[in-house]
Design a protein around this motif. Structure first.
Motif, PDB file in Angstrom:
ATOM      1  N   SER A  44       0.841  -1.217   0.000  1.00  0.00           N
ATOM      2  CA  SER A  44       0.000   0.000   0.000  1.00  0.00           C
ATOM      3  C   SER A  44       0.867   1.254   0.000  1.00  0.00           C
ATOM      4  N   ARG A  45       1.846   1.260  -0.906  1.00  0.00           N
ATOM      5  CA  ARG A  45       2.738   2.420  -1.026  1.00  0.00           C
ATOM      6  C   ARG A  45       2.733   2.918  -2.470  1.00  0.00           C
ATOM      7  N   ARG A  46       2.835   4.231  -2.602  1.00  0.00           N
ATOM      8  CA  ARG A  46       2.878   4.831  -3.931  1.00  0.00           C
ATOM      9  C   ARG A  46       4.148   4.421  -4.676  1.00  0.00           C
ATOM     10  N   VAL A  47       4.078   4.508  -5.999  1.00  0.00           N
ATOM     11  CA  VAL A  47       5.262   4.285  -6.829  1.00  0.00           C
ATOM     12  C   VAL A  47       5.459   5.493  -7.742  1.00  0.00           C
ATOM     13  N   ARG A  48       6.695   5.760  -8.060  1.00  0.00           N
ATOM     14  CA  ARG A  48       7.036   6.829  -9.004  1.00  0.00           C
ATOM     15  C   ARG A  48       7.792   6.201 -10.171  1.00  0.00           C
ATOM     16  N   PHE A  49       7.515   6.665 -11.375  1.00  0.00           N
ATOM     17  CA  PHE A  49       8.207   6.125 -12.540  1.00  0.00           C
ATOM     18  C   PHE A  49       8.096   7.099 -13.702  1.00  0.00           C
ATOM     19  N   GLU A  50       8.851   6.801 -14.746  1.00  0.00           N
ATOM     20  CA  GLU A  50       8.770   7.547 -15.999  1.00  0.00           C
ATOM     21  C   GLU A  50       8.099   6.664 -17.037  1.00  0.00           C
ATOM     22  N   HIS A  51       7.193   7.252 -17.813  1.00  0.00           N
ATOM     23  CA  HIS A  51       6.475   6.497 -18.832  1.00  0.00           C
ATOM     24  C   HIS A  51       6.826   7.049 -20.205  1.00  0.00           C
ATOM     25  N   VAL A  52       7.240   6.165 -21.092  1.00  0.00           N
ATOM     26  CA  VAL A  52       7.665   6.552 -22.440  1.00  0.00           C
ATOM     27  C   VAL A  52       6.470   6.516 -23.381  1.00  0.00           C
ATOM     28  N   ASN A  53       6.252   7.610 -24.116  1.00  0.00           N
ATOM     29  CA  ASN A  53       5.204   7.667 -25.134  1.00  0.00           C
ATOM     30  C   ASN A  53       5.885   7.645 -26.497  1.00  0.00           C
ATOM     31  N   PRO A  54       5.898   6.488 -27.182  1.00  0.00           N
ATOM     32  CA  PRO A  54       6.638   6.382 -28.439  1.00  0.00           C
ATOM     33  C   PRO A  54       6.065   7.244 -29.557  1.00  0.00           C
ATOM     34  N   SER A  55       4.745   7.460 -29.569  1.00  0.00           N
ATOM     35  CA  SER A  55       4.150   8.260 -30.641  1.00  0.00           C
ATOM     36  C   SER A  55       4.528   9.729 -30.512  1.00  0.00           C
ATOM     37  N   ARG A  56       4.596  10.225 -29.278  1.00  0.00           N
ATOM     38  CA  ARG A  56       4.997  11.621 -29.069  1.00  0.00           C
ATOM     39  C   ARG A  56       6.499  11.778 -28.900  1.00  0.00           C
ATOM     40  N   GLU A  57       7.189  10.633 -28.660  1.00  0.00           N
ATOM     41  CA  GLU A  57       8.619  10.644 -28.372  1.00  0.00           C
ATOM     42  C   GLU A  57       8.900  11.486 -27.132  1.00  0.00           C
ATOM     43  N   THR A  58       8.093  11.262 -26.083  1.00  0.00           N
ATOM     44  CA  THR A  58       8.244  11.992 -24.827  1.00  0.00           C
ATOM     45  C   THR A  58       8.357  11.013 -23.664  1.00  0.00           C
ATOM     46  N   VAL A  59       8.897  11.511 -22.558  1.00  0.00           N
ATOM     47  CA  VAL A  59       8.993  10.754 -21.318  1.00  0.00           C
ATOM     48  C   VAL A  59       8.390  11.617 -20.219  1.00  0.00           C
ATOM     49  N   LYS A  60       7.401  11.066 -19.491  1.00  0.00           N
ATOM     50  CA  LYS A  60       6.699  11.838 -18.472  1.00  0.00           C
ATOM     51  C   LYS A  60       6.756  11.127 -17.136  1.00  0.00           C
ATOM     52  N   ALA A  61       6.983  11.902 -16.068  1.00  0.00           N
ATOM     53  CA  ALA A  61       7.027  11.332 -14.718  1.00  0.00           C
ATOM     54  C   ALA A  61       5.612  11.152 -14.174  1.00  0.00           C
ATOM     55  N   HIS A  62       5.405  10.069 -13.420  1.00  0.00           N
ATOM     56  CA  HIS A  62       4.091   9.768 -12.848  1.00  0.00           C
ATOM     57  C   HIS A  62       4.243   9.380 -11.382  1.00  0.00           C
ATOM     58  N   ASP A  63       3.283   9.793 -10.570  1.00  0.00           N
ATOM     59  CA  ASP A  63       3.178   9.399  -9.167  1.00  0.00           C
ATOM     60  C   ASP A  63       1.844   8.665  -9.040  1.00  0.00           C
ATOM     61  N   VAL A  64       1.899   7.369  -8.692  1.00  0.00           N
ATOM     62  CA  VAL A  64       0.719   6.511  -8.834  1.00  0.00           C
ATOM     63  C   VAL A  64       0.487   5.675  -7.574  1.00  0.00           C
ATOM     64  N   GLU A  65      -0.789   5.519  -7.228  1.00  0.00           N
ATOM     65  CA  GLU A  65      -1.184   4.551  -6.202  1.00  0.00           C
ATOM     66  C   GLU A  65      -1.568   3.259  -6.912  1.00  0.00           C
ATOM     67  N   PRO A  66      -0.772   2.195  -6.799  1.00  0.00           N
ATOM     68  CA  PRO A  66      -1.044   0.956  -7.542  1.00  0.00           C
ATOM     69  C   PRO A  66      -2.371   0.318  -7.147  1.00  0.00           C
ATOM     70  N   ARG A  67      -3.098  -0.164  -8.159  1.00  0.00           N
ATOM     71  CA  ARG A  67      -4.378  -0.836  -7.924  1.00  0.00           C
ATOM     72  C   ARG A  67      -4.345  -2.308  -8.358  1.00  0.00           C
ATOM     73  N   GLY A  68      -3.743  -2.595  -9.520  1.00  0.00           N
ATOM     74  CA  GLY A  68      -3.725  -3.969 -10.005  1.00  0.00           C
ATOM     75  C   GLY A  68      -2.930  -4.076 -11.289  1.00  0.00           C
ATOM     76  N   VAL A  69      -2.746  -5.298 -11.768  1.00  0.00           N
ATOM     77  CA  VAL A  69      -2.047  -5.542 -13.033  1.00  0.00           C
ATOM     78  C   VAL A  69      -2.932  -6.436 -13.895  1.00  0.00           C
ATOM     79  N   LEU A  70      -2.800  -6.296 -15.213  1.00  0.00           N
ATOM     80  CA  LEU A  70      -3.564  -7.153 -16.123  1.00  0.00           C
ATOM     81  C   LEU A  70      -2.687  -7.556 -17.301  1.00  0.00           C
ATOM     82  N   PHE A  71      -2.998  -8.709 -17.850  1.00  0.00           N
ATOM     83  CA  PHE A  71      -2.222  -9.290 -18.947  1.00  0.00           C
ATOM     84  C   PHE A  71      -3.104  -9.332 -20.182  1.00  0.00           C
ATOM     85  N   ASP A  72      -2.632  -8.758 -21.286  1.00  0.00           N
ATOM     86  CA  ASP A  72      -3.437  -8.696 -22.500  1.00  0.00           C
ATOM     87  C   ASP A  72      -2.531  -8.788 -23.719  1.00  0.00           C
TER      88      ASP A  72
END
Length: 342
Positions: A162-190
């Protein structure tokens, strides 16, 4: 008594649930307190959850629930578990992969010896065909990396703690990298990819991030209260993608393609394009609006749709497609059997 025998003896004495002082252990095994401290440290290093309490009434005991009764599985239940493990291994990246491997070894050790052979023959008995590459939807195939595994493991640890995570997310279409502060909820496989679902602290929205596009994930020191009403099941069936497309429509350029009703029906069954916006056009055709103008996505789509599909915009992509089709026409029209169009 050698150290291994003494460690086993200490382990058995700590299973009663009551605190056992170090002095009692030292007297029981006729060794010094320093030796008992080393033995306890050795047990902890091996992953044994030893709880320690300081003070005059302190001592050691095993964490509640550490020792469980033997697992009693039928042969059919073992075979079912075997198939499930094979399915998990077929995924190139799984959450907490190292912990899964150690858990499998512990499970195997707890099972009766007469079913050990089934696990040893797992690869011979159960085969899982890998998910083939999706060459139509560009960008849906990714090779496992250390960053991908780190993101998946760290996100799962954030959920469990029950702890927040911080990470950078790469957007290949925009060629940008953005920082995110997130409270994790779940993971899914698709479709052979893992996705991370969590509440974005900045927007207060539950967003879904492709794990292979996450970089430098760190577990924050900030705790959060888990949302007991949330279930990852609420995002399945493409719900997460539909929500994401509505957000992308506000931030991305829109590609517009006029298609026939039959083509619209075909795209309506696609896992990705069925979440785009379909609007009836005046001439009986359908206008599909896609929140992306990436040439690697839009041009292959129009070529695949074929006659009846017309790329309306953006103008730059329309002109590029016109040049490409003109070059193809120059190759296929030889002027002998068919009249060249004006």
């Amino acid at each position: 008594m050698n150290p291994i025998e003494r460690a086993l003896g200490i382990l058995l004495l700590l299973t009663g649930g009551k605190l056992v002082p170090a002095t009692v252990l030292a007297e029981r095994f006729q060794v010094s307190l320093r030796t008992i401290y080393r033995d306890i440290d050795r047990l902890i290093a091996l992953g044994v959850p030893v709880d320690a309490a300081r003070g005059a009434e302190g001592g050691y005991r095993l964490a509640s629930g550490y020792l469980q009764p033997p697992v009693a599985l039928t042969r059919n239940e073992t075979a079912a578990l075997l198939a499930a493990m094979a399915l998990v291994r077929a995924s190139r990246t799984v959450p907490l992969a190292a912990d899964l491997a150690s858990a499998e070894q512990k499970l195997l050790a707890s099972l009766p010896k007469n079913v050990h052979g089934l696990f040893k023959q797992a690869e011979r008995i159960v085969g899982i065909e890998p998910i083939p590459a999706d060459i139509f939807h560009s960008g849906t195939k990714a090779e496992p990396t250390g960053d991908w595994q780190q993101a998946l493991d760290g996100f799962m640890a954030g959920i469990l703690e029950s702890r927040r995570v911080r990470f950078e997310h790469v957007n290949p279409s925009r060629e940008t990298v953005k920082a995110h502060d997130v409270e994790p909820r779940g993971v899914l496989f698709d479709r052979d990819l893992w996705y991370l679902a969590g509440r974005c602290v900045d927007t207060d929205l539950v967003k879904v991030y492709r794990a292979d596009r996450v970089r430098n994930l760190e577990i924050s020191g900030l705790f959060f209260r888990p949302d007991r009403e949330f279930s990852i099941q609420s995002l399945l069936g493409g719900v997460w993608l539909s929500r994401a497309m509505r957000r992308w429509e506000q931030d991305e350029q829109i590609a517009k393609i006029l298609i026939t009703p039959r083509q619209a029906q075909k795209l309506g069954a696609d896992w990705y394009y069925r979440h785009a916006v379909f609007t009836p056009a005046k001439d009986g055709r359908v206008l599909i609006s896609i929140p992306s103008t990436a040439r690697t996505r839009i041009l292959p789509l129009v070529r695949w749709l074929g006659p009846g599909a017309e790329l309306i915009g953006p103008e730059g992509l329309r002109a590029e497609l016109a040049r490409e089709l003109a070059e193809l026409a120059a190759v296929y029209w030889d002027g002998r059997d068919l009249d060249r169009p004006a």
